[in-house]
Motif scaffolding. Structure first.
Motif, PDB file in Angstrom:
ATOM      1  N   ARG A   1      15.539  10.288  -3.174  1.00  0.00           N
ATOM      2  CA  ARG A   1      14.593   9.171  -3.181  1.00  0.00           C
ATOM      3  C   ARG A   1      14.418   8.620  -1.771  1.00  0.00           C
ATOM      4  O   ARG A   1      13.294   8.353  -1.343  1.00  0.00           O
ATOM      5  CB  ARG A   1      15.074   8.060  -4.115  1.00  0.00           C
ATOM      6  CG  ARG A   1      14.103   6.877  -4.212  1.00  0.00           C
ATOM      7  CD  ARG A   1      14.678   5.721  -4.995  1.00  0.00           C
ATOM      8  NE  ARG A   1      15.896   5.202  -4.406  1.00  0.00           N
ATOM      9  CZ  ARG A   1      15.925   4.311  -3.406  1.00  0.00           C
ATOM     10  NH1 ARG A   1      14.821   3.869  -2.878  1.00  0.00           N
ATOM     11  NH2 ARG A   1      17.082   3.877  -2.941  1.00  0.00           N
ATOM     12  N   ASN A   2      15.518   8.472  -1.020  1.00  0.00           N
ATOM     13  CA  ASN A   2      15.427   7.922   0.339  1.00  0.00           C
ATOM     14  C   ASN A   2      14.680   8.861   1.283  1.00  0.00           C
ATOM     15  O   ASN A   2      13.981   8.396   2.193  1.00  0.00           O
ATOM     16  CB  ASN A   2      16.819   7.614   0.893  1.00  0.00           C
ATOM     17  CG  ASN A   2      17.441   6.405   0.217  1.00  0.00           C
ATOM     18  OD1 ASN A   2      16.743   5.522  -0.261  1.00  0.00           O
ATOM     19  ND2 ASN A   2      18.759   6.381   0.165  1.00  0.00           N
ATOM     20  N   SER A   3      14.799  10.158   1.077  1.00  0.00           N
ATOM     21  CA  SER A   3      14.124  11.096   1.976  1.00  0.00           C
ATOM     22  C   SER A   3      12.666  11.335   1.581  1.00  0.00           C
ATOM     23  O   SER A   3      11.821  11.554   2.439  1.00  0.00           O
ATOM     24  CB  SER A   3      14.878  12.417   2.035  1.00  0.00           C
ATOM     25  OG  SER A   3      14.873  13.021   0.758  1.00  0.00           O
ATOM     26  N   ASN A   4      12.330  11.284   0.288  1.00  0.00           N
ATOM     27  CA  ASN A   4      10.966  11.588  -0.165  1.00  0.00           C
ATOM     28  C   ASN A   4      10.120  10.364  -0.476  1.00  0.00           C
ATOM     29  O   ASN A   4       8.921  10.357  -0.194  1.00  0.00           O
ATOM     30  CB  ASN A   4      11.010  12.491  -1.399  1.00  0.00           C
ATOM     31  CG  ASN A   4      11.596  13.841  -1.091  1.00  0.00           C
ATOM     32  OD1 ASN A   4      11.248  14.452  -0.102  1.00  0.00           O
ATOM     33  ND2 ASN A   4      12.492  14.303  -1.943  1.00  0.00           N
ATOM     34  N   TYR A   5      10.708   9.349  -1.071  1.00  0.00           N
ATOM     35  CA  TYR A   5       9.972   8.160  -1.497  1.00  0.00           C
ATOM     36  C   TYR A   5      10.735   6.901  -1.070  1.00  0.00           C
ATOM     37  O   TYR A   5      11.259   6.161  -1.909  1.00  0.00           O
ATOM     38  CB  TYR A   5       9.769   8.170  -3.022  1.00  0.00           C
ATOM     39  CG  TYR A   5       8.962   9.346  -3.490  1.00  0.00           C
ATOM     40  CD1 TYR A   5       7.578   9.341  -3.381  1.00  0.00           C
ATOM     41  CD2 TYR A   5       9.578  10.475  -4.017  1.00  0.00           C
ATOM     42  CE1 TYR A   5       6.825  10.423  -3.786  1.00  0.00           C
ATOM     43  CE2 TYR A   5       8.832  11.565  -4.435  1.00  0.00           C
ATOM     44  CZ  TYR A   5       7.448  11.530  -4.310  1.00  0.00           C
ATOM     45  OH  TYR A   5       6.711  12.606  -4.721  1.00  0.00           O
ATOM     46  N   PRO A   6      10.806   6.610   0.229  1.00  0.00           N
ATOM     47  CA  PRO A   6      11.607   5.472   0.677  1.00  0.00           C
ATOM     48  C   PRO A   6      11.015   4.119   0.289  1.00  0.00           C
ATOM     49  O   PRO A   6      11.745   3.133   0.217  1.00  0.00           O
ATOM     50  CB  PRO A   6      11.642   5.641   2.203  1.00  0.00           C
ATOM     51  CG  PRO A   6      10.433   6.442   2.521  1.00  0.00           C
ATOM     52  CD  PRO A   6      10.213   7.326   1.350  1.00  0.00           C
ATOM     53  N   ALA A   7       9.722   4.026   0.020  1.00  0.00           N
ATOM     54  CA  ALA A   7       9.117   2.741  -0.340  1.00  0.00           C
ATOM     55  C   ALA A   7       9.401   2.345  -1.781  1.00  0.00           C
ATOM     56  O   ALA A   7       9.248   1.182  -2.142  1.00  0.00           O
ATOM     57  CB  ALA A   7       7.616   2.778  -0.082  1.00  0.00           C
TER      58      ALA A   7
ATOM     59  N   ALA B   1       0.829  -1.198   0.000  1.00  0.00           N
ATOM     60  CA  ALA B   1       0.000   0.000   0.000  1.00  0.00           C
ATOM     61  C   ALA B   1       0.867   1.253   0.000  1.00  0.00           C
ATOM     62  O   ALA B   1       0.584   2.213  -0.731  1.00  0.00           O
ATOM     63  CB  ALA B   1      -0.926  -0.002   1.212  1.00  0.00           C
ATOM     64  N   GLN B   2       1.932   1.255   0.777  1.00  0.00           N
ATOM     65  CA  GLN B   2       2.831   2.412   0.824  1.00  0.00           C
ATOM     66  C   GLN B   2       3.540   2.599  -0.517  1.00  0.00           C
ATOM     67  O   GLN B   2       3.679   3.721  -0.997  1.00  0.00           O
ATOM     68  CB  GLN B   2       3.848   2.244   1.962  1.00  0.00           C
ATOM     69  CG  GLN B   2       4.682   3.458   2.228  1.00  0.00           C
ATOM     70  CD  GLN B   2       3.856   4.615   2.780  1.00  0.00           C
ATOM     71  OE1 GLN B   2       2.755   4.443   3.271  1.00  0.00           O
ATOM     72  NE2 GLN B   2       4.381   5.801   2.657  1.00  0.00           N
ATOM     73  N   LEU B   3       3.994   1.494  -1.124  1.00  0.00           N
ATOM     74  CA  LEU B   3       4.641   1.550  -2.434  1.00  0.00           C
ATOM     75  C   LEU B   3       3.687   2.128  -3.467  1.00  0.00           C
ATOM     76  O   LEU B   3       4.056   3.014  -4.261  1.00  0.00           O
ATOM     77  CB  LEU B   3       5.109   0.157  -2.863  1.00  0.00           C
ATOM     78  CG  LEU B   3       5.582   0.026  -4.313  1.00  0.00           C
ATOM     79  CD1 LEU B   3       6.968   0.612  -4.469  1.00  0.00           C
ATOM     80  CD2 LEU B   3       5.561  -1.416  -4.745  1.00  0.00           C
ATOM     81  N   THR B   4       2.447   1.679  -3.451  1.00  0.00           N
ATOM     82  CA  THR B   4       1.462   2.146  -4.426  1.00  0.00           C
ATOM     83  C   THR B   4       1.160   3.627  -4.235  1.00  0.00           C
ATOM     84  O   THR B   4       1.085   4.384  -5.204  1.00  0.00           O
ATOM     85  CB  THR B   4       0.173   1.326  -4.284  1.00  0.00           C
ATOM     86  OG1 THR B   4       0.484  -0.056  -4.409  1.00  0.00           O
ATOM     87  CG2 THR B   4      -0.840   1.706  -5.333  1.00  0.00           C
ATOM     88  N   LYS B   5       0.998   4.057  -3.002  1.00  0.00           N
ATOM     89  CA  LYS B   5       0.715   5.466  -2.737  1.00  0.00           C
ATOM     90  C   LYS B   5       1.871   6.364  -3.176  1.00  0.00           C
ATOM     91  O   LYS B   5       1.667   7.410  -3.787  1.00  0.00           O
ATOM     92  CB  LYS B   5       0.434   5.686  -1.250  1.00  0.00           C
ATOM     93  CG  LYS B   5      -0.919   5.187  -0.826  1.00  0.00           C
ATOM     94  CD  LYS B   5      -1.122   5.410   0.652  1.00  0.00           C
ATOM     95  CE  LYS B   5      -2.433   4.782   1.108  1.00  0.00           C
ATOM     96  NZ  LYS B   5      -2.625   4.904   2.558  1.00  0.00           N
ATOM     97  N   GLN B   6       3.111   5.946  -2.865  1.00  0.00           N
ATOM     98  CA  GLN B   6       4.259   6.765  -3.241  1.00  0.00           C
ATOM     99  C   GLN B   6       4.454   6.788  -4.761  1.00  0.00           C
ATOM    100  O   GLN B   6       4.806   7.823  -5.332  1.00  0.00           O
ATOM    101  CB  GLN B   6       5.514   6.270  -2.534  1.00  0.00           C
ATOM    102  CG  GLN B   6       5.502   6.586  -1.057  1.00  0.00           C
ATOM    103  CD  GLN B   6       6.804   6.207  -0.383  1.00  0.00           C
ATOM    104  OE1 GLN B   6       7.784   5.833  -1.022  1.00  0.00           O
ATOM    105  NE2 GLN B   6       6.811   6.313   0.946  1.00  0.00           N
ATOM    106  N   LYS B   7       4.209   5.662  -5.417  1.00  0.00           N
ATOM    107  CA  LYS B   7       4.353   5.613  -6.872  1.00  0.00           C
ATOM    108  C   LYS B   7       3.307   6.509  -7.531  1.00  0.00           C
ATOM    109  O   LYS B   7       3.611   7.252  -8.468  1.00  0.00           O
ATOM    110  CB  LYS B   7       4.219   4.176  -7.364  1.00  0.00           C
ATOM    111  CG  LYS B   7       4.530   3.996  -8.824  1.00  0.00           C
ATOM    112  CD  LYS B   7       4.571   2.530  -9.182  1.00  0.00           C
ATOM    113  CE  LYS B   7       4.943   2.339 -10.627  1.00  0.00           C
ATOM    114  NZ  LYS B   7       5.031   0.926 -10.987  1.00  0.00           N
ATOM    115  N   GLN B   8       2.085   6.463  -7.030  1.00  0.00           N
ATOM    116  CA  GLN B   8       1.039   7.309  -7.573  1.00  0.00           C
ATOM    117  C   GLN B   8       1.341   8.780  -7.327  1.00  0.00           C
ATOM    118  O   GLN B   8       1.129   9.624  -8.194  1.00  0.00           O
ATOM    119  CB  GLN B   8      -0.305   6.933  -6.958  1.00  0.00           C
ATOM    120  CG  GLN B   8      -1.467   7.720  -7.506  1.00  0.00           C
ATOM    121  CD  GLN B   8      -2.776   7.310  -6.863  1.00  0.00           C
ATOM    122  OE1 GLN B   8      -2.810   6.572  -5.894  1.00  0.00           O
ATOM    123  NE2 GLN B   8      -3.865   7.806  -7.413  1.00  0.00           N
TER     124      GLN B   8
END
Length: 147
Positions: free
Chosen positions: A132-138, A82-89
Motif C-alpha cells: 500500500r505504501n509503495s503503490n497507493y500512499p495517499a 485529488a490524489q486520494l480520489t485518483k488512487q481510490k478510483q
C-alpha cells in the motif's frame, strides 16, 4: 329457452366494425388535410434573436454545459484530496485483486476496500502495508477493512 340468433349478432358486429373503419379513416383524412393545407410563407421564421442590453464588455458571457448544473465541474480540489480520489478510483478499477499473501475487494455499501489476509496474518499484514505504501500512499488505512 329460445336459441340466440347468431346471424343477428354477426350483423350487429359487422355494422359496428364498418362504423369504426369509417370513423378512423375520416379522422386520418382530416389529419392529413390539415397538414397539407398549410401555405408556406415567403418570410423565413427566426430561429435566434438578438437583444440589445447594456452588458459590460469586460465580463464574458458564461457558458452552460450539459451536466454542469451541480457546480462540481468548476470545483477545484486540494491536491491531497485529488490524489486520494485518483488512487481510490485506480485501485477500485483493479479489484478483485489477488496477490500471494492477501486479496483486495471493494465493499460498495461501506465505500471501503476489504482486505483478506492469508496465513500467517502478521507477515501478510506487513506485506500489505508495504504494498500500500509503495503503490497507493495517499490511501490511508481507514479506507481498508482487514479480515
Amino acid at each position: 329457452m329460445p336459441q340466440p340468433n347468431i346471424k343477428l349478432y354477426i350483423l350487429i358486429s359487422g355494422i359496428i366494425v364498418v362504423f369504426l373503419v369509417i370513423f378512423f379513416s375520416l379522422s386520418l383524412i382530416k389529419r392529413t388535410n390539415t397538414t397539407t393545407n398549410e401555405v408556406p410563407t415567403s418570410e423565413p421564421t427566426p430561429t435566434t434573436f438578438e437583444t440589445k442590453e447594456n452588458v459590460p464588455t469586460s465580463e464574458p458571457t458564461p457558458t452552460i454545459e450539459i451536466g454542469a448544473f451541480t457546480g462540481g465541474l468548476y470545483a477545484t480540489l486540494p491536491p491531497e484530496v485529488a490524489q486520494l480520489t485518483k488512487q481510490k478510483q485506480d485501485l477500485r478499477s483493479k479489484v478483485p485483486l489477488t496477490l500471494s499473501t492477501f486479496s483486495i475487494d471493494f465493499d460498495y455499501g461501506e465505500d471501503k476496500f476489504v482486505v483478506t489476509l492469508n496465513e500467517p496474518k502478521d507477515q501478510a499484514r506487513t506485506e500489505f502495508e508495504n504494498w500500500r505504501n509503495s503503490n497507493y500512499p495517499a490511501l490511508p488505512l481507514g479506507e481498508f477493512i482487514m479480515k
